[in-house]
Design a protein around this motif. Sequence first.
Motif, PDB file in Angstrom:
ATOM      1  N   TYR A 134       9.891 -17.403  13.074  1.00  0.00           N
ATOM      2  CA  TYR A 134       8.818 -17.165  14.032  1.00  0.00           C
ATOM      3  C   TYR A 134       8.068 -15.871  13.722  1.00  0.00           C
ATOM      4  O   TYR A 134       7.568 -15.201  14.616  1.00  0.00           O
ATOM      5  CB  TYR A 134       9.383 -17.127  15.451  1.00  0.00           C
ATOM      6  N   LEU A 135       7.952 -15.550  12.474  1.00  0.00           N
ATOM      7  CA  LEU A 135       7.318 -14.316  12.023  1.00  0.00           C
ATOM      8  C   LEU A 135       5.853 -14.221  12.443  1.00  0.00           C
ATOM      9  O   LEU A 135       5.358 -13.139  12.752  1.00  0.00           O
ATOM     10  CB  LEU A 135       7.441 -14.205  10.500  1.00  0.00           C
ATOM     11  N   THR A 136       5.173 -15.337  12.500  1.00  0.00           N
ATOM     12  CA  THR A 136       3.733 -15.322  12.787  1.00  0.00           C
ATOM     13  C   THR A 136       3.414 -15.376  14.285  1.00  0.00           C
ATOM     14  O   THR A 136       2.259 -15.234  14.667  1.00  0.00           O
ATOM     15  CB  THR A 136       3.030 -16.502  12.101  1.00  0.00           C
ATOM     16  N   VAL A 137       4.420 -15.564  15.118  1.00  0.00           N
ATOM     17  CA  VAL A 137       4.192 -15.639  16.566  1.00  0.00           C
ATOM     18  C   VAL A 137       3.956 -14.232  17.101  1.00  0.00           C
ATOM     19  O   VAL A 137       4.771 -13.342  16.913  1.00  0.00           O
ATOM     20  CB  VAL A 137       5.398 -16.303  17.273  1.00  0.00           C
ATOM     21  N   GLU A 138       2.824 -14.051  17.780  1.00  0.00           N
ATOM     22  CA  GLU A 138       2.448 -12.726  18.270  1.00  0.00           C
ATOM     23  C   GLU A 138       2.382 -12.648  19.790  1.00  0.00           C
ATOM     24  O   GLU A 138       1.920 -11.655  20.337  1.00  0.00           O
ATOM     25  CB  GLU A 138       1.094 -12.327  17.679  1.00  0.00           C
ATOM     26  N   ASN A 139       2.852 -13.684  20.450  1.00  0.00           N
ATOM     27  CA  ASN A 139       2.829 -13.712  21.910  1.00  0.00           C
ATOM     28  C   ASN A 139       4.259 -13.940  22.404  1.00  0.00           C
ATOM     29  O   ASN A 139       4.896 -14.919  22.011  1.00  0.00           O
ATOM     30  CB  ASN A 139       1.912 -14.834  22.382  1.00  0.00           C
ATOM     31  N   PRO A 140       4.783 -13.059  23.262  1.00  0.00           N
ATOM     32  CA  PRO A 140       6.165 -13.235  23.722  1.00  0.00           C
ATOM     33  C   PRO A 140       6.380 -14.544  24.485  1.00  0.00           C
ATOM     34  O   PRO A 140       7.441 -15.149  24.380  1.00  0.00           O
ATOM     35  CB  PRO A 140       6.413 -12.024  24.616  1.00  0.00           C
ATOM     36  N   LEU A 141       5.369 -15.011  25.217  1.00  0.00           N
ATOM     37  CA  LEU A 141       5.494 -16.276  25.928  1.00  0.00           C
ATOM     38  C   LEU A 141       5.664 -17.433  24.946  1.00  0.00           C
ATOM     39  O   LEU A 141       6.515 -18.301  25.132  1.00  0.00           O
ATOM     40  CB  LEU A 141       4.274 -16.508  26.823  1.00  0.00           C
ATOM     41  N   GLU A 142       4.874 -17.432  23.890  1.00  0.00           N
ATOM     42  CA  GLU A 142       4.967 -18.492  22.885  1.00  0.00           C
ATOM     43  C   GLU A 142       6.330 -18.463  22.192  1.00  0.00           C
ATOM     44  O   GLU A 142       6.960 -19.506  21.991  1.00  0.00           O
ATOM     45  CB  GLU A 142       3.847 -18.324  21.855  1.00  0.00           C
ATOM     46  N   LEU A 143       6.810 -17.280  21.838  1.00  0.00           N
ATOM     47  CA  LEU A 143       8.126 -17.150  21.215  1.00  0.00           C
ATOM     48  C   LEU A 143       9.210 -17.637  22.167  1.00  0.00           C
ATOM     49  O   LEU A 143      10.117 -18.379  21.789  1.00  0.00           O
ATOM     50  CB  LEU A 143       8.384 -15.701  20.801  1.00  0.00           C
ATOM     51  N   TRP A 144       9.120 -17.231  23.426  1.00  0.00           N
ATOM     52  CA  TRP A 144      10.091 -17.628  24.450  1.00  0.00           C
ATOM     53  C   TRP A 144      10.125 -19.152  24.595  1.00  0.00           C
ATOM     54  O   TRP A 144      11.192 -19.762  24.650  1.00  0.00           O
ATOM     55  CB  TRP A 144       9.723 -16.967  25.774  1.00  0.00           C
ATOM     56  N   GLN A 145       8.958 -19.781  24.643  1.00  0.00           N
ATOM     57  CA  GLN A 145       8.895 -21.237  24.797  1.00  0.00           C
ATOM     58  C   GLN A 145       9.415 -21.949  23.554  1.00  0.00           C
ATOM     59  O   GLN A 145      10.102 -22.967  23.669  1.00  0.00           O
ATOM     60  CB  GLN A 145       7.469 -21.669  25.111  1.00  0.00           C
ATOM     61  N   ASN A 146       9.107 -21.423  22.368  1.00  0.00           N
ATOM     62  CA  ASN A 146       9.611 -22.033  21.143  1.00  0.00           C
ATOM     63  C   ASN A 146      11.133 -21.985  21.084  1.00  0.00           C
ATOM     64  O   ASN A 146      11.778 -22.968  20.709  1.00  0.00           O
ATOM     65  CB  ASN A 146       9.024 -21.334  19.916  1.00  0.00           C
ATOM     66  N   LEU A 147      11.706 -20.848  21.434  1.00  0.00           N
ATOM     67  CA  LEU A 147      13.164 -20.725  21.444  1.00  0.00           C
ATOM     68  C   LEU A 147      13.778 -21.628  22.506  1.00  0.00           C
ATOM     69  O   LEU A 147      14.814 -22.263  22.276  1.00  0.00           O
ATOM     70  CB  LEU A 147      13.573 -19.271  21.678  1.00  0.00           C
ATOM     71  N   ASN A 148      13.125 -21.701  23.657  1.00  0.00           N
ATOM     72  CA  ASN A 148      13.608 -22.571  24.722  1.00  0.00           C
ATOM     73  C   ASN A 148      13.609 -24.030  24.281  1.00  0.00           C
ATOM     74  O   ASN A 148      14.570 -24.760  24.517  1.00  0.00           O
ATOM     75  CB  ASN A 148      12.770 -22.387  25.984  1.00  0.00           C
ATOM     76  N   ASP A 149      12.538 -24.461  23.637  1.00  0.00           N
ATOM     77  CA  ASP A 149      12.462 -25.837  23.151  1.00  0.00           C
ATOM     78  C   ASP A 149      13.557 -26.126  22.131  1.00  0.00           C
ATOM     79  O   ASP A 149      14.143 -27.209  22.113  1.00  0.00           O
ATOM     80  CB  ASP A 149      11.095 -26.109  22.516  1.00  0.00           C
TER      81      ASP A 149
END
Length: 107
Positions: free
Chosen positions: A52-67
Amino acid sequence: NYLSWVLDVKLHLSAKKLRHTIDKDNAASNEERVTALIFLRYHIDDGLKYEYLTVENPLELWQNLNDMFEHLKVVVLPKALNDWSQLRFQDFKTVSEYNSTLFKIVS
């Protein structure tokens, strides 16, 4: 350890008044987002950092990990709870066998 990690992250972000940065439709400032993202990146596995190196939004990272890890609640947790409720000391020949099974359930 995803389930305990989620709880720890939520508690830490709440303590730092940054919990809203991982909520949908938040109005977090750029500084708050960056601070939350730094914390999330610091506390995830190195393999996930690079994924997830290119993810720059904590919400997006949080949702990706949750998924990615949501299946733990649906599949693994009910099985572990069932195994825990069925665990009886008298079913084992030795204490070490009991401890081994106990640690497998906990992990």
